[in-house]
Motif scaffolding. Sequence first.
Motif, mmCIF file in Angstrom:
data_model
loop_
_atom_site.group_PDB
_atom_site.id
_atom_site.type_symbol
_atom_site.label_atom_id
_atom_site.label_comp_id
_atom_site.label_asym_id
_atom_site.label_seq_id
_atom_site.Cartn_x
_atom_site.Cartn_y
_atom_site.Cartn_z
ATOM 1 N N UNK A 281 55.687 70.277 93.618
ATOM 2 C CA UNK A 281 55.834 71.373 92.652
ATOM 3 C C UNK A 281 54.482 71.811 92.123
ATOM 4 N N UNK A 282 53.574 70.866 91.891
ATOM 5 C CA UNK A 282 52.222 71.206 91.469
ATOM 6 C C UNK A 282 51.226 70.597 92.456
ATOM 7 N N UNK A 283 50.067 71.203 92.522
ATOM 8 C CA UNK A 283 49.020 70.708 93.416
ATOM 9 C C UNK A 283 47.906 70.013 92.649
ATOM 10 N N UNK A 284 47.608 70.504 91.434
ATOM 11 C CA UNK A 284 46.547 69.935 90.618
ATOM 12 C C UNK A 284 46.952 69.999 89.155
ATOM 13 N N UNK A 285 46.365 69.092 88.376
ATOM 14 C CA UNK A 285 46.527 69.210 86.931
ATOM 15 C C UNK A 285 45.239 68.791 86.234
ATOM 16 N N UNK A 286 45.011 69.411 85.069
ATOM 17 C CA UNK A 286 43.831 69.134 84.263
ATOM 18 C C UNK A 286 44.281 68.730 82.861
ATOM 19 N N UNK A 287 43.491 67.871 82.215
ATOM 20 C CA UNK A 287 43.744 67.478 80.835
ATOM 21 C C UNK A 287 42.428 67.597 80.067
ATOM 22 N N UNK A 288 42.437 68.358 78.973
ATOM 23 C CA UNK A 288 41.253 68.476 78.130
ATOM 24 C C UNK A 288 41.560 67.928 76.746
ATOM 25 N N UNK A 289 40.528 67.493 76.048
ATOM 26 C CA UNK A 289 40.656 66.978 74.689
ATOM 27 C C UNK A 289 39.413 67.384 73.920
ATOM 28 N N UNK A 290 39.592 68.122 72.830
ATOM 29 C CA UNK A 290 38.447 68.645 72.086
ATOM 30 C C UNK A 290 38.030 67.759 70.920
ATOM 31 N N UNK A 291 38.673 66.602 70.761
ATOM 32 C CA UNK A 291 38.310 65.655 69.691
ATOM 33 C C UNK A 291 38.298 66.316 68.314
ATOM 34 N N UNK A 292 39.275 67.171 68.069
ATOM 35 C CA UNK A 292 39.406 67.805 66.764
ATOM 36 C C UNK A 292 38.492 68.988 66.530
ATOM 37 N N UNK A 293 37.661 69.340 67.500
ATOM 38 C CA UNK A 293 36.714 70.450 67.380
ATOM 39 C C UNK A 293 37.405 71.735 67.829
ATOM 40 N N UNK A 294 37.638 72.631 66.879
ATOM 41 C CA UNK A 294 38.357 73.871 67.185
ATOM 42 C C UNK A 294 37.572 74.731 68.168
ATOM 43 N N UNK A 295 36.272 74.857 67.955
ATOM 44 C CA UNK A 295 35.445 75.667 68.849
ATOM 45 C C UNK A 295 35.476 75.114 70.267
ATOM 46 N N UNK B 46 37.951 73.484 71.610
ATOM 47 C CA UNK B 46 39.243 73.780 72.228
ATOM 48 C C UNK B 46 39.307 75.229 72.704
ATOM 49 N N UNK B 47 38.725 76.135 71.937
ATOM 50 C CA UNK B 47 38.643 77.524 72.379
ATOM 51 C C UNK B 47 37.887 77.595 73.706
ATOM 52 N N UNK B 48 36.779 76.860 73.797
ATOM 53 C CA UNK B 48 35.998 76.812 75.039
ATOM 54 C C UNK B 48 36.801 76.177 76.171
ATOM 55 N N UNK B 49 37.578 75.136 75.849
ATOM 56 C CA UNK B 49 38.413 74.490 76.866
ATOM 57 C C UNK B 49 39.422 75.472 77.453
ATOM 58 N N UNK B 50 40.022 76.294 76.597
ATOM 59 C CA UNK B 50 40.987 77.291 77.077
ATOM 60 C C UNK B 50 40.317 78.254 78.047
ATOM 61 N N UNK B 51 39.132 78.730 77.691
ATOM 62 C CA UNK B 51 38.415 79.668 78.560
ATOM 63 C C UNK B 51 38.064 79.014 79.895
ATOM 64 N N UNK B 52 37.656 77.760 79.844
ATOM 65 C CA UNK B 52 37.289 77.046 81.065
ATOM 66 C C UNK B 52 38.495 76.863 81.988
#
Length: 402
Positions: free
Chosen positions: A123-137, A139-145
């Motif tokens: 069903x899926x080929x790849x998955x990614x997991x990000x964690x911003x350690x409470x840093x809002x900026x 997480x915004x960067x993680x979304x863009x990436x």
Amino acid sequence: MKKSVKKLISLGMTAVLLTGILAGCGGEKTPAPAAEGTPAVEAENTQETESAQETAEAESPAAETEAAETSDELITPETAGNVKPNNQGYKVALCNFSLANTWRVEMQETFIHQCEQYKEQGIISEYYVTNSDGDVSQQVSDMADLVTKDVDLICLTAASASALVPAVEDAMEAGVAVVNFDCAVDTDDLTAKLILDNEEFGRVDAQWLADQLGGKGKIILIAGQAGTDNAEKRVNGAKNVIARYPDMEIIAESYCDNDYAKAKAAVESMLSAYPEIDGVLSLGGAMTRGAIDAFEEAGRELVPMCGEANNGYLKVWHDRVDQGFQAIAPISPNTSGAMALRLGIDALEGLNIKKDNTLTVNFVTNETLEEFVRMDLSDSFWAPTELPEEKLQELFGEEAGN
């Protein structure tokens, strides 16, 4: 071609109104304890499918529970389309903002477990997991990436309800499906939401405590992380109930970040300042265990306390049932990340889904405690779970060093 078709999902789902309501939530009335102590679960899709999602749900505890009511308006195959990219499997991601407490660790592990099942099934080929350690900026960067990685789906638990809005809308504009769960983001421009009613969480706790005390008494309030959507909604829900009881008074309150040590220190100070405390209105995390230890170390008799389904608290509670200790633990399901993934996959597959999904607040009581507590696992475990026993032992068993 994939981007243009996925854009249809974004446009079609944005058009659906967020009108979901909590099942069984009549004003501020506290729901009756669930007979089987079942966890809250994802909203039910209305179209049968032979996809692997059915298999995964059938093997999990969540499959045995009832779904919350949501909007009657559906995203249909005609408006969404089938966007599986070249039949090679989807690329999906979890955009997490913290692993600061063990609930979030277990939530992430459950998401990964569901991803591994989907990979095995193609069903899926790849998955990614990000964690911003409470840093809002961050997480915004993680979304863009993640958008630049050309993912098909992002499951987002937001560090800020407002700051993540542009990042969500940019992802949707790029044709990425976004399912928001756990901590809400303030936009309707997304694929779906899967959110626990945290005001109801607070109401359940407060109403139970009011009933235990006969509507009279001096209580202390212990809340989570100040300013977060979840914590503030729980506080508001609790205070709205207490306000209906003129003979109940919140004599002290403290935000303790759902942390055992911070809560224990706060309650120790409150015990020193107040010779009379009739109840503890703790709104989650491991904070109630800290309150219990503070009371006992101060030589004070235990009073009725609220909490959450953290195993450390459940074990301490279990050991004191014979002493007449009364408690309650609403459940914030750590399975919500996997639920969000299943909902997002259904959207990508073009199935009928509901955009706004509200998780029912179920809870542990003295009567159902045995169904949830795991005396063989560490304090870090959260009930209930979808993780297999082997993984539970790896994460929370004695051999794990917990």
